[in-house]
Write a protein that holds these residues in place. Structure first.
Motif, short mmCIF file in Angstrom:
data_model
loop_
_atom_site.label_atom_id
_atom_site.label_comp_id
_atom_site.label_asym_id
_atom_site.label_seq_id
_atom_site.Cartn_x
_atom_site.Cartn_y
_atom_site.Cartn_z
N LEU A 1 -82.07 13.98 -12.51
CA LEU A 1 -82.63 15.30 -12.80
C LEU A 1 -82.29 15.69 -14.23
CD1 LEU A 1 -84.09 17.61 -11.19
CD2 LEU A 1 -81.82 18.64 -10.91
N THR A 2 -83.24 16.33 -14.91
CA THR A 2 -83.01 16.85 -16.27
C THR A 2 -83.39 18.33 -16.27
OG1 THR A 2 -85.23 16.14 -16.95
CG2 THR A 2 -83.44 14.61 -17.35
N PRO A 3 -82.49 19.19 -15.78
CA PRO A 3 -82.85 20.58 -15.51
C PRO A 3 -83.16 21.42 -16.73
CG PRO A 3 -80.50 20.23 -15.16
CD PRO A 3 -81.11 18.88 -15.37
N ARG A 4 -82.76 21.00 -17.93
CA ARG A 4 -82.98 21.84 -19.11
C ARG A 4 -83.93 21.21 -20.13
NH1 ARG A 4 -78.25 22.43 -16.95
NH2 ARG A 4 -77.61 20.37 -17.69
N HIS A 5 -84.46 20.05 -19.85
CA HIS A 5 -85.31 19.38 -20.83
C HIS A 5 -86.66 20.10 -20.94
CE1 HIS A 5 -87.39 16.21 -23.04
NE2 HIS A 5 -86.20 15.70 -23.30
N PRO A 6 -87.19 20.28 -22.15
CA PRO A 6 -88.45 21.03 -22.28
C PRO A 6 -89.68 20.28 -21.77
CG PRO A 6 -87.74 20.19 -24.42
CD PRO A 6 -86.62 19.94 -23.47
N ASP A 7 -89.60 18.96 -21.61
CA ASP A 7 -90.80 18.19 -21.29
C ASP A 7 -90.80 17.53 -19.92
OD1 ASP A 7 -91.85 18.80 -23.80
OD2 ASP A 7 -90.94 17.03 -24.72
N HIS A 8 -89.66 17.36 -19.27
CA HIS A 8 -89.65 16.68 -17.97
C HIS A 8 -88.49 17.18 -17.13
CE1 HIS A 8 -86.38 14.22 -19.63
NE2 HIS A 8 -87.17 13.88 -20.64
N ARG A 9 -88.56 16.89 -15.83
CA ARG A 9 -87.50 17.27 -14.90
C ARG A 9 -86.86 16.06 -14.22
NH1 ARG A 9 -86.94 20.63 -17.47
NH2 ARG A 9 -87.26 22.87 -17.28
N ILE A 10 -87.60 14.96 -14.08
CA ILE A 10 -87.08 13.78 -13.41
C ILE A 10 -87.29 12.57 -14.31
CG2 ILE A 10 -87.34 12.19 -11.46
CD1 ILE A 10 -86.11 14.75 -10.56
N VAL A 11 -86.24 11.77 -14.48
CA VAL A 11 -86.36 10.48 -15.15
C VAL A 11 -86.00 9.41 -14.12
CG1 VAL A 11 -85.41 8.95 -16.92
CG2 VAL A 11 -85.87 11.36 -17.46
#
Length: 391
Positions: free
Chosen positions: A42-52
């Motif tokens: 999970l990437t909860p603060r990334h401006p472009d995605h939420r899941i990698v």
């Protein structure tokens, strides 16, 4: 104490605020993945995605074609982070925010390697292969891991490295859709389930006076009551000796320690040779119980601190657990980095970080590691920042 937070390149690449946000926590360093296993993050603060979704173990930089030319075992390239060298891009951004960077290198944990080269995997007493666990006794695996450690550790901008799973991997594995908890296996039974019976290990047992086939029979006999019942809660080396018998157990450990030490010494030497001319620190993720396998490899404290510059030790849990991990290192010189899980949704407790870190320091810890700044929630990070401010 010097504090470092773990991070993935994909937490930084494409997010112009990430580096400053990390610096604002009050950490001095980031431990940034350069070689990592498969995961869904999970990437909860990334401006472009939420899941990698990292589909397989890979390096997060372009591997050196010359180094790997002609080698059957080689690192795999990644395709889930934009750019030719996401590690370098993230490291540069972090350095620009005033943060030191250590590379974070996962070694003997690679399911794609096991799928494409099944003969490299650990084989248990029943003939089952563990594709996530390359057998470190095999010369080709040893050479692959030593070369990977050198290349993945000494990346541009890194002032040190933290080598994870530089030793035996075995039964325990955080696996997708895992269905192995119907029978309780304490760490003693897991040791038996982690013993390898590939051709190289069978020859190795012979070198210390054990017949491989007789050992296989003994292991299966020791485990048979577990499968007929509800398992075993036996813990610690005394539990292994109770299940397998002290003489046989001690001899298996002698072989496995010999193999792990050889790999650790070779990998650390290769990293230092690669980093010649640089002030470069080499740490291992470790556990002071030599029989343990996994991400935090079992070590002898005096030996590992004579080999590397220090260790990163799992310190999440109560006071007793921390004492068990840090106590064996008392009086030894080197970096003792206490590693705390600060993701409350993954079993961490950032709210007690200040108190827990102070307790670790009283036991000899001289640095902190925080797992994991990219995965943690906003409230978790706020708790971390408050603890570091007060501490």
């Amino acid at each position: 104490m010097k504090t470092s937070a773990f991070l993935y390149p994909w937490d930084v690449v494409g997010d112009p605020q990430a580096a400053d946000r990390l610096a604002g926590l009050g950490v001095q360093q980031v431990t940034l993945a350069s070689a990592y296993h498969s995961t869904r993050a999970l990437t909860p603060r990334h401006p472009d995605h939420r899941i990698v979704t990292a589909e397989h173990a890979a390096v997060l930089y372009p591997p050196d074609a010359t180094r790997w030319a002609g080698r059957a075992l080689h690192p795999y390239a990644q395709s889930w982070v934009a750019g030719e060298d996401p590690y370098a891009e993230a490291a540069e951004a972090l350095a620009g925010a005033g943060l030191q960077v250590h590379s974070w290198v996962v070694l003997a944990h690679n399911s794609r390697l096991g799928a494409e080269h099944p003969d490299t995997s650990v084989v248990n007493a029943y003939g089952d292969r563990y594709p996530w666990a390359p057998c470190i006794a095999q010369p080709a695996v040893h050479a692959y891991l030593v070369n990977l450690a050198a290349e993945a550790a000494v990346r541009p901008g890194a002032s040190g490295t933290e080598l994870e799973s530089l030793g035996w991997y075995g039964f325990a594995h955080l696996h997708a859709h895992d269905k192995t908890s119907g029978i309780v296996l304490g760490d003693a039974a897991q040791y038996l389930m982690s013993l390898c019976f590939c051709a190289d290990c069978e020859a190795g047992y012979g070198s210390v006076g054990l017949d491989g086939e007789e050992l296989r029979v003994a292991v299966r006999k020791a485990l048979a009551p577990l499968w007929a019942g509800a398992g075993s809660t036996e813990q610690g080396w005394s539990g292994v000796e109770k299940l397998l018998g002290a003489g046989i157990a001690d001899t298996t450990l002698r072989w496995r320690v010999q193999v792990a030490r050889g790999l650790q010494e070779a990998a650390v030497a290769a990293v230092r040779a690669e980093a010649v001319g640089r002030d470069f620190q080499v740490l291992l993720h470790a556990d002071p119980a030599p029989y343990r396998a996994g991400a935090n490899v079992g070590v002898d404290p005096a030996h590992i601190l004579a080999t590397a510059d220090g260790v990163v030790l799992p310190c999440t849990g109560g006071d007793t657990a921390r004492e068990a991990v840090l106590g064996p290192f008392a009086g030894l010189s080197g970096v003792l980095a206490a590693n705390f899980n600060v993701v409350s949704g993954m079993g961490g407790n950032p709210g007690t970080l200040e108190r827990d870190a102070a307790h670790a320091a009283s036991l000899g810890a001289n640095e902190l590691r925080l797992y994991h700044a990219g995965l943690a929630s906003g409230p978790d990070l706020s708790a971390v920042a408050g603890a570091l401010r007060r501490g």
